[in-house]
Design a protein around this motif. Structure first.
Motif, PDB file in Angstrom:
ATOM      1  N   GLY A  86      60.747  81.833  20.811  1.00 27.41           N
ATOM      2  CA  GLY A  86      61.598  82.937  21.263  1.00 27.41           C
ATOM      3  C   GLY A  86      60.845  84.188  21.675  1.00 27.41           C
ATOM      4  O   GLY A  86      61.314  84.957  22.518  1.00 27.41           O
ATOM      5  N   ASN A  87      59.645  84.398  21.105  1.00 27.79           N
ATOM      6  CA  ASN A  87      58.869  85.607  21.427  1.00 27.79           C
ATOM      7  C   ASN A  87      57.908  85.394  22.592  1.00 27.79           C
ATOM      8  O   ASN A  87      57.153  86.301  22.943  1.00 27.79           O
ATOM      9  N   LEU A  88      57.920  84.207  23.185  1.00 28.62           N
ATOM     10  CA  LEU A  88      57.066  83.935  24.349  1.00 28.62           C
ATOM     11  C   LEU A  88      57.518  84.805  25.519  1.00 28.62           C
ATOM     12  O   LEU A  88      58.724  84.955  25.765  1.00 28.62           O
TER      13      LEU A  88
ATOM     14  N   PRO B 184      53.312  70.493  28.750  1.00 29.72           N
ATOM     15  CA  PRO B 184      52.509  70.719  29.965  1.00 29.72           C
ATOM     16  C   PRO B 184      52.768  72.082  30.616  1.00 29.72           C
ATOM     17  O   PRO B 184      51.854  72.675  31.187  1.00 29.72           O
ATOM     18  N   ILE B 185      54.005  72.565  30.522  1.00 31.12           N
ATOM     19  CA  ILE B 185      54.326  73.883  31.105  1.00 31.12           C
ATOM     20  C   ILE B 185      53.560  74.966  30.359  1.00 31.12           C
ATOM     21  O   ILE B 185      52.925  75.838  30.969  1.00 31.12           O
ATOM     22  N   LEU B 186      53.592  74.904  29.035  1.00 33.43           N
ATOM     23  CA  LEU B 186      52.921  75.916  28.217  1.00 33.43           C
ATOM     24  C   LEU B 186      51.412  75.878  28.425  1.00 33.43           C
ATOM     25  O   LEU B 186      50.737  76.913  28.387  1.00 33.43           O
ATOM     26  N   GLU B 187      50.858  74.685  28.646  1.00 35.85           N
ATOM     27  CA  GLU B 187      49.411  74.540  28.773  1.00 35.85           C
ATOM     28  C   GLU B 187      48.906  74.941  30.153  1.00 35.85           C
ATOM     29  O   GLU B 187      47.770  75.401  30.284  1.00 35.85           O
ATOM     30  N   GLU B 188      49.722  74.778  31.192  1.00 30.82           N
ATOM     31  CA  GLU B 188      49.240  75.010  32.549  1.00 30.82           C
ATOM     32  C   GLU B 188      49.576  76.388  33.102  1.00 30.82           C
ATOM     33  O   GLU B 188      48.960  76.830  34.069  1.00 30.82           O
ATOM     34  N   LEU B 189      50.543  77.071  32.517  1.00 35.19           N
ATOM     35  CA  LEU B 189      50.826  78.443  32.966  1.00 35.19           C
ATOM     36  C   LEU B 189      49.776  79.395  32.380  1.00 35.19           C
ATOM     37  O   LEU B 189      49.300  79.181  31.261  1.00 35.19           O
ATOM     38  N   PRO B 190      49.407  80.452  33.104  1.00 32.08           N
ATOM     39  CA  PRO B 190      48.452  81.428  32.552  1.00 32.08           C
ATOM     40  C   PRO B 190      49.055  82.127  31.337  1.00 32.08           C
ATOM     41  O   PRO B 190      50.202  82.579  31.384  1.00 32.08           O
ATOM     42  N   ASN B 191      48.294  82.197  30.247  1.00 35.25           N
ATOM     43  CA  ASN B 191      48.801  82.804  29.007  1.00 35.25           C
ATOM     44  C   ASN B 191      47.845  83.882  28.518  1.00 35.25           C
ATOM     45  O   ASN B 191      46.624  83.680  28.523  1.00 35.25           O
ATOM     46  N   ASP B 192      48.407  85.017  28.077  1.00 35.43           N
ATOM     47  CA  ASP B 192      47.564  86.029  27.444  1.00 35.43           C
ATOM     48  C   ASP B 192      47.378  85.662  25.975  1.00 35.43           C
ATOM     49  O   ASP B 192      47.893  84.638  25.500  1.00 35.43           O
ATOM     50  N   GLU B 193      46.659  86.500  25.226  1.00 36.05           N
ATOM     51  CA  GLU B 193      46.319  86.181  23.833  1.00 36.05           C
ATOM     52  C   GLU B 193      47.567  86.049  22.964  1.00 36.05           C
ATOM     53  O   GLU B 193      47.670  85.143  22.134  1.00 36.05           O
ATOM     54  N   LYS B 194      48.534  86.936  23.163  1.00 34.13           N
ATOM     55  CA  LYS B 194      49.755  86.903  22.352  1.00 34.13           C
ATOM     56  C   LYS B 194      50.522  85.596  22.587  1.00 34.13           C
ATOM     57  O   LYS B 194      50.952  84.934  21.630  1.00 34.13           O
ATOM     58  N   ASP B 195      50.686  85.220  23.852  1.00 31.82           N
ATOM     59  CA  ASP B 195      51.389  83.982  24.165  1.00 31.82           C
ATOM     60  C   ASP B 195      50.611  82.768  23.660  1.00 31.82           C
ATOM     61  O   ASP B 195      51.205  81.784  23.198  1.00 31.82           O
TER      62      ASP B 195
END
Length: 899
Positions: free
Chosen positions: A399-401, A359-370
């Motif tokens: 690790g690269n997030l 849920p954290i990964l899905e709800e935080l704003p992410n750019d294309e790389k992330d």
């Protein structure tokens, strides 16, 4: 705004210039409407001074108010002198509630110390003559608590005064001692507008100013609830009328007679909170467009605001007084889950639970790389069904997030706050919509405030405690809407309606527990003690809500009251007792309307796919590679067959927290394959099979690895049980074979997971290109005493393996495999046909069978046709395939039966 109009009209009649007046209001919102009224009346002088009563009282104090987190931290430092054993986390569990009680004591009573002593004495009396013992118990804790509070709170007050600081209650207490002198010496003229329930300090302030003729008061009351002693809405104003300051020379203003005037009042019983918002446009359609600016929508539940805004597409101009709660936005939810994850890490967990991460990964704003990193991460854990992710694996996959450091356990709370501040700052430079930007910017500010507040104090703060501090700020934060407050349809909370009147009023969630709140006070002071010392109880709070409710509708012509009649969660489905009061006591006829859920039911029509040219083309492609399981799927549901095997759609993978039936079967399959592969092609001896029994654990471990599951997935709970059951099934299969060999049988495993490919001609008399090609994998082929056994492993129990059509054979045989209860027989029949043709074996020596894991001790249960030839079985298979390929027979969904 009739009430405000009357006030301003009278002030302008009595004062040519009102710039020297101080207009005292319950809140800031009415200021805007007063300014508009002055403009309409063409007032050309300077504006009066607008002030709230809290601000006026605070003027009388030389101290600065301290509240919220700053007060908690200051108080904890003082409390450590009383009890150094309690940490900050424990302190926060009780101090905020006690602090509100303490402020109440100072606002409403003569002496807060007197109440503290009362509470201590009450505990002493309760325990008089009893031996509370040395151990911990509730009675002893209560006694010790009030003993400490009698020491702590006076010390806290003393320390605050040394720093020229004060809580809200202390400011009121200090002001109380200065009121008489202030009223005598001030040269200001005050106008008190629209007050109802006054505290002890507020009442003395108003009365002292009245005695010195330095104030006028305007109350909005109505005969309906003033004359009726039973009406709780008039409780406070009935007491105010009795003040000796109101006499022949100074009348009480004003008691109107508006409530009893004709009104159109309707109540709506609605099934569900969201349905209230969906029905709102139906009410608004009946209100003329020119009256929308005289219409107020009052939300008694702020959580309905998003749904309400979605339903207001028909309204052109909307003014929203209440802010959008920050806590309800996606970034807020992500931060909340991030703190939950960190709390789990603080417990020294050695791994991450996948549902805490996703849920954290899905709800935080992410750019294309992330986004790419996250997609690969999800694919990896779904493929391997990773429920608990080790720290090493998390670093490998994420690790690269860009914000990976937020998922790791921080060194301390200061480091974590610094990371959060930096993260929010960097996010603001990414592509965000306006609401996201505001959400993130507010959180950045909150993190900075917390950091600055904590900096002077030298005590450890747990992540859990940090979360409490942040929630304290976030829960009270809102994103304000930009609008024109004097125009358009008004949306507000109940408290924002003070002093304002509207022709049309709509209230949502008029439920008990929302209006009034009821007995929900969070307090350490019992009801009888509050009553004895004049502190507000839930009864006084109910009276305040009652006044706001009746005052709002007394000047209205059309009133719409909607309540949720559905009992779910914390909602009782009970309408407010204020509605019942209106129905039973008011002079108005109340129209009661029941609103059914207006959503249309989902269409239940079964899916139907005609076999057009494109579908027939796809079927031609399908004929080149047909699994027996395809035909089984068709028997279950032709639409599933079409979607899965013709269109080749696939369901998305899901992480299994508990082993599925399918993977349980695979676990046993792979373990048996591991055991039998080394002994394939030889006549098995007792020693061979006994050696296999010794390798059962190793076989299960191999199967787990082949499934790409983590070993710890099976360490506890139901998955551990599934693994042990699988281990037992594997042992029982080997033991069954061992018993056969001990009894003198010759057993040879010929092949495992044997891939078959064979052609099946649709015209048995003329082998042509009109054929289908069967393929599949047979779990086990062995030879037992000269008989070739074609064994298919199943987790389910075998059924209908002995087929006897009796006298109706000729009638039933053509459609033998059109029933899904013969699916196992169909699959085995195809396997027998393929083995016969591929291996060129006499069918008399081929015995297809099901070996069920559910009835493992029964051994392989063979397929047996009574008085039915193999050629007739093959004709039945052809009939099923002919139907699938028939262009005139569409694929039709079968209705699912619920049991």
């Amino acid at each position: 705004m009739q009430f405000l109009q009357k006030i301003i009209s009278e002030l302008l009649e009595n004062h040519h210039d009102i710039s020297g007046l101080d207009i005292v209001l319950p809140g800031k919102r009415p200021m805007v409407f007063i300014k508009r009224i002055l403009k309409e009346k063409q007032y050309e002088g300077l504006l009066p001074n607008f002030i709230t009563i809290d601000e006026l009282i605070y003027e009388l104090s030389a101290n600065i108010e301290i509240k919220g987190i700053a007060l908690w931290l200051f108080a904890f430092r003082i409390y450590q002198k009383i009890d150094s054993a309690e940490d900050f986390s424990g302190f926060l569990k009780w101090f905020p509630t006690l602090q509100k009680d303490w402020d109440d004591m100072m606002k409403f009573s003569d002496d807060d110390q007197k109440i503290l002593l009362w509470m201590l004495d009450e505990e002493r009396i309760k325990n008089w003559g009893d031996d509370l013992g040395e151990g911990d118990n509730p009675r002893k804790r209560n006694l010790n608590f009030w003993r400490k509070m009698n020491e702590f709170l006076p010390l806290l007050k003393s320390e605050l005064e040394k720093e020229n600081l004060a809580t809200s209650g202390m400011l009121y207490q200090e002001a109380f001692s200065k009121l008489e002198k202030f009223a005598e010496q001030t040269d200001r003229q005050f106008v008190f507008c629209g007050f109802n329930a006054l505290s002890r300090v507020e009442e003395k302030l108003v009365r002292q100013l009245l005695r010195w003729d330095k104030a006028v008061t305007y109350f909005q009351a109505d005969q309906y609830y003033i004359d009726d002693e039973r009406q709780e809405s008039g409780k406070f104003l009935r007491e105010t009328i009795k003040w000796k300051e109101y006499n022949d020379s100074r009348e009480f203003k004003w008691i109107e007679n508006q409530f009893s005037q004709p009104k159109n009042i309707k109540t709506y019983e609605v099934s569900g909170n969201i349905v209230q918002a969906k029905f709102l446009p139906q009410i608004l359609k009946k209100i003329p467009i020119e009256e929308l600016s005289e219409t107020a929508l009052v939300l008694l539940d702020e959580n309905l605001l998003p749904a309400v805004l979605d339903s207001l597409g028909v309204i052109q101009s909307v003014n929203i007084t209440m802010g959008f709660p920050l806590k309800n936005l996606s970034f807020s939810n992500a931060v909340k889950k991030l703190f939950y994850l960190q709390k789990q890490q603080e417990k020294k967990s050695s791994s991450y639970y996948y549902a805490d991460i996703l849920p954290i990964l899905e709800e935080l704003p992410n750019d294309e790389k992330d986004s790419v990193i996250i997609r690969d991460f999800i694919a990896a854990i779904e493929e391997r069904n990773i429920v608990y992710i080790s720290r090493t694996l998390l670093t490998e996959l994420l690790g690269n997030l860009s914000y990976f450091h937020l998922l790791q356990k921080p060194e301390n709370y200061q480091a974590f706050l610094d990371l959060l501040i930096k993260f929010c700052y960097e996010l603001k430079f990414k592509e965000l919509d306006d609401i996201q930007y505001e959400n993130i910017a507010l959180f950045e500010n909150v993190f900075k405030i917390i950091k600055n507040q904590l900096q002077p104090y030298n005590f450890d703060v747990k992540i859990e405690t940090l979360e409490v501090l942040i929630n304290q700020l976030v829960n009270s934060e809102t994103i304000d809407f930009v609008g024109e407050p004097l125009a358009g349809f008004q949306i507000m909370g109940l408290l924002e309606t003070r002093l304002l009147n509207f022709k049309n009023v709509i209230l949502l969630s008029v439920n008990e527990g929302k209006l009034p709140l009821g007995n929900t006070q969070n307090t350490y002071i019992p009801f009888d003690v509050r009553k004895n010392f004049g502190l507000n109880t839930f009864l006084e709070n109910d009276s305040i809500y009652a006044y706001h409710f009746y005052r709002l509708i007394q000047d209205s012509e059309n009133v719409h009251l909607l309540y949720n009649a559905l009992s779910s969660g914390v909602n009782t489905g009970e309408k407010s007792r204020f509605i019942t009061q209106l129905e039973m006591e008011s002079p108005h006829k109340i129209d009661n309307i029941i609103i059914e859920n207006t959503s249309e039911p989902i269409a239940q029509a079964l899916m139907k796919i005609e076999k057009n040219d494109e579908v027939m083309r796809l079927l031609s492609e399908w004929k080149k590679r047909v699994s027996p399981s395809h035909l089984v799927t068709y028997l279950y549901n032709p639409i599933d067959f079409y979607l899965n095997h013709i269109l080749k759609t696939r369901e998305t993978n899901e992480i299994e927290e508990e082993l599925s039936q399918r993977n349980y079967g695979n676990l046993v399959h792979y373990a048996l394959q591991f055991l039998h592969e080394p002994v394939k092609g030889k006549i098995l001896s007792i020693n061979d099979l006994e050696n296999l029994l010794q390798q059962t654990d190793q076989a299960i471990d191999f199967a787990i690895e082949k499934l790409k599951h983590q070993p710890e997935f099976y360490d506890k709970g139901m998955n551990f049980i599934h693994k042990e059951i699988a281990k037992r099934v594997v042992r029982q299969i080997v033991e069954y074979d061992l018993q056969l060999v001990k009894n003198g049988s010759a057993l040879e495993i010929i092949d495992l997971e044997k891939e078959i490919n064979c052609d099946f001609y649709l015209d048995k008399n003329v082998p042509t290109t009109d054929k289908i090609s069967f393929y599949g994998f047979i779990d086990r082929i062995d030879r037992l005493d000269g008989i070739i056994r074609v064994i298919d492993y199943k987790t389910a129990r075998p059924k209908h393996l002995t087929i006897n059509l009796g006298k109706n054979k000729d009638e039933k045989l053509p459609e033998l495999f059109f029933r899904d209860d013969y699916k196992q027989a169909l699959q085995l029949s195809i396997y027998k046909y393929c083995i016969k043709n591929v291996l060129n074996i006499n069918p008399e020596y081929i015995e297809p069978a099901i070996w069920s894991f559910a009835e493992v001790n029964n051994g392989p249960q063979k397929l047996y046709f009574i008085d039915i030839e193999d050629s007739e079985v093959e004709d039945s298979i052809r009939n099923l395939i002919d139907e699938i390929l028939n262009p005139d027979i569409p694929f039709e969904e079968k209705e699912k039966v619920s049991w």
